[in-house]
Design an enzyme around this catalytic site. Structure first.
Site, PDB file in Angstrom:
ATOM      1  N   ASP A  30      33.833  42.481  39.960  1.00 54.59           N
ATOM      2  CA  ASP A  30      33.246  43.054  38.746  1.00 54.59           C
ATOM      3  C   ASP A  30      32.813  42.021  37.715  1.00 54.59           C
ATOM      4  O   ASP A  30      33.287  40.881  37.700  1.00 54.59           O
ATOM      5  CB  ASP A  30      34.242  44.015  38.093  1.00 54.59           C
ATOM      6  CG  ASP A  30      35.386  43.277  37.412  1.00 54.59           C
ATOM      7  OD1 ASP A  30      35.982  42.383  38.049  1.00 54.59           O
ATOM      8  OD2 ASP A  30      35.670  43.576  36.236  1.00 54.59           O
ATOM      9  N   GLY A  48      39.043  45.167  43.568  1.00 47.66           N
ATOM     10  CA  GLY A  48      38.015  44.270  44.116  1.00 47.66           C
ATOM     11  C   GLY A  48      37.828  44.313  45.619  1.00 47.66           C
ATOM     12  O   GLY A  48      36.730  44.072  46.111  1.00 47.66           O
ATOM     13  N   GLU A  80      41.868  41.020  50.445  1.00 47.26           N
ATOM     14  CA  GLU A  80      41.502  40.736  49.047  1.00 47.26           C
ATOM     15  C   GLU A  80      40.036  40.338  48.962  1.00 47.26           C
ATOM     16  O   GLU A  80      39.472  39.835  49.932  1.00 47.26           O
ATOM     17  CB  GLU A  80      42.335  39.539  48.544  1.00 47.26           C
ATOM     18  CG  GLU A  80      43.400  39.857  47.545  1.00 47.26           C
ATOM     19  CD  GLU A  80      42.898  40.246  46.155  1.00 47.26           C
ATOM     20  OE1 GLU A  80      41.819  40.859  46.027  1.00 47.26           O
ATOM     21  OE2 GLU A  80      43.619  39.958  45.199  1.00 47.26           O
ATOM     22  N   ASP A  81      39.459  40.524  47.777  1.00 50.09           N
ATOM     23  CA  ASP A  81      38.077  40.088  47.576  1.00 50.09           C
ATOM     24  C   ASP A  81      37.984  38.571  47.419  1.00 50.09           C
ATOM     25  O   ASP A  81      37.127  37.919  48.007  1.00 50.09           O
ATOM     26  CB  ASP A  81      37.459  40.781  46.353  1.00 50.09           C
ATOM     27  CG  ASP A  81      38.323  40.674  45.094  1.00 50.09           C
ATOM     28  OD1 ASP A  81      39.462  40.148  45.160  1.00 50.09           O
ATOM     29  OD2 ASP A  81      37.861  41.128  44.022  1.00 50.09           O
ATOM     30  N   ASP A 103      41.537  32.838  43.859  1.00 49.71           N
ATOM     31  CA  ASP A 103      41.085  31.856  42.871  1.00 49.71           C
ATOM     32  C   ASP A 103      42.250  30.895  42.609  1.00 49.71           C
ATOM     33  O   ASP A 103      42.467  29.952  43.366  1.00 49.71           O
ATOM     34  CB  ASP A 103      40.657  32.654  41.630  1.00 49.71           C
ATOM     35  CG  ASP A 103      40.056  31.820  40.528  1.00 49.71           C
ATOM     36  OD1 ASP A 103      40.511  30.686  40.330  1.00 49.71           O
ATOM     37  OD2 ASP A 103      39.155  32.290  39.830  1.00 49.71           O
ATOM     38  N   LYS A 108      38.335  30.122  46.439  1.00 51.66           N
ATOM     39  CA  LYS A 108      37.993  28.986  45.569  1.00 51.66           C
ATOM     40  C   LYS A 108      39.137  27.974  45.678  1.00 51.66           C
ATOM     41  O   LYS A 108      40.011  27.931  44.810  1.00 51.66           O
ATOM     42  CB  LYS A 108      37.893  29.446  44.108  1.00 51.66           C
ATOM     43  CG  LYS A 108      36.729  30.346  43.775  1.00 51.66           C
ATOM     44  CD  LYS A 108      36.726  30.600  42.259  1.00 51.66           C
ATOM     45  CE  LYS A 108      35.884  31.773  41.881  1.00 51.66           C
ATOM     46  NZ  LYS A 108      36.087  32.218  40.488  1.00 51.66           N
ATOM     47  N   PHE A 165      31.962  32.099  38.617  1.00 51.24           N
ATOM     48  CA  PHE A 165      32.491  33.447  38.436  1.00 51.24           C
ATOM     49  C   PHE A 165      31.520  34.380  39.150  1.00 51.24           C
ATOM     50  O   PHE A 165      30.394  34.602  38.702  1.00 51.24           O
ATOM     51  CB  PHE A 165      32.621  33.816  36.948  1.00 51.24           C
ATOM     52  CG  PHE A 165      33.318  35.136  36.771  1.00 51.24           C
ATOM     53  CD1 PHE A 165      34.700  35.217  36.837  1.00 51.24           C
ATOM     54  CD2 PHE A 165      32.583  36.302  36.587  1.00 51.24           C
ATOM     55  CE1 PHE A 165      35.348  36.446  36.712  1.00 51.24           C
ATOM     56  CE2 PHE A 165      33.229  37.531  36.458  1.00 51.24           C
ATOM     57  CZ  PHE A 165      34.600  37.593  36.520  1.00 51.24           C
ATOM     58  N   VAL A 166      31.951  34.901  40.289  1.00 53.43           N
ATOM     59  CA  VAL A 166      31.040  35.672  41.142  1.00 53.43           C
ATOM     60  C   VAL A 166      31.183  37.173  40.909  1.00 53.43           C
ATOM     61  O   VAL A 166      32.256  37.666  40.523  1.00 53.43           O
ATOM     62  CB  VAL A 166      31.240  35.320  42.637  1.00 53.43           C
ATOM     63  CG1 VAL A 166      30.685  33.949  42.948  1.00 53.43           C
ATOM     64  CG2 VAL A 166      32.708  35.405  43.036  1.00 53.43           C
TER      65      VAL A 166
END
Ligand code: 5GP
Length: 175
Positions: free
Chosen positions: A159, A43, A98-99, A102, A130, A152-153
């Site tokens: 992805d 990601g 990191e992307d 969560d 988040k 959920f992006v």
């Protein structure tokens, strides 16, 4: 049934502006040092590629493959290193890129695992956070691009069941 339309959360321009700002901030913070940028796959590949070009101090670029979701939308809670580092990070100033954070389990695992390898310093940078989904205590994120709600992006590295990582913007399917 046809796919719903993806709602744009962050445009390409907004992402690129924020990445530039983060790059300048990181450059200032690490001035006079060499920085090891540790891009988390898959990601973080687009964010990492853009961020490292916005950083103007000397850098080493490394990649670490991690899997925490499989092809599901929900975290399994099990973090697996799918591609480990080839070199030691002992004595280095390391920035994990990191992307998204969560539940925070992946980043907490990465920090704990990488600290055992004795870097001189280690910090975390995430494009998206988040905060409301956090399941671990005391996770410190030195750099965050955007705080987001519980969507959920998809896109810009993130992805949708393996696809759409190449979208230049970030969006989500409204429920
Ligand atoms: P955590 O361990 O913090 O729950 O999850 C971290 C990983 O889960 C991220 O690196 C990312 O791969 C995946 N993830 C978490 N939220 C999302 C999301 O909204 N969209 C996508 N595509 N992946 C996510």
């Amino acid at each position: 049934m046809p796919k719903k339309t993806l709602e744009t959360l962050f445009t390409e321009e907004r992402i690129q502006q924020r990445v530039q700002d983060l790059g300048e901030l990181i450059t200032q913070d690490y001035r006079g040092k060499e920085l090891t940028i540790l891009i988390i796959l898959k990601g973080g590949f687009l964010f990492g590629a853009d961020l490292c070009r916005a950083i103007t101090i000397p850098t080493y670029i490394e990649f670490l493959g991690v899997s925490s979701y499989g092809h599901e939308e929900k975290s399994t809670g099990i973090v697996q290193i799918t591609q480990d580092l080839k070199y030691s990070i002992a004595g280095q100033d390391v920035l994990i890129v990191e992307d998204i954070v969560d539940t925070g389990r992946t980043m907490a695992y990465l920090l704990a695992n990488l600290k055992t390898r004795k870097p001189r310093s280690i910090q975390a940078c995430t494009l998206l956070n988040k905060e409301s989904k956090r399941c671990v205590d005391g996770l410190e994120l030195a750099y965050t691009g955007f705080e987001i709600e519980d969507h959920f992006v998809i896109g810009y590295g993130l992805d949708d069941k393996g696809q759409d990582r190449n979208l230049p913007y970030i969006g989500y399917y409204p429920s």
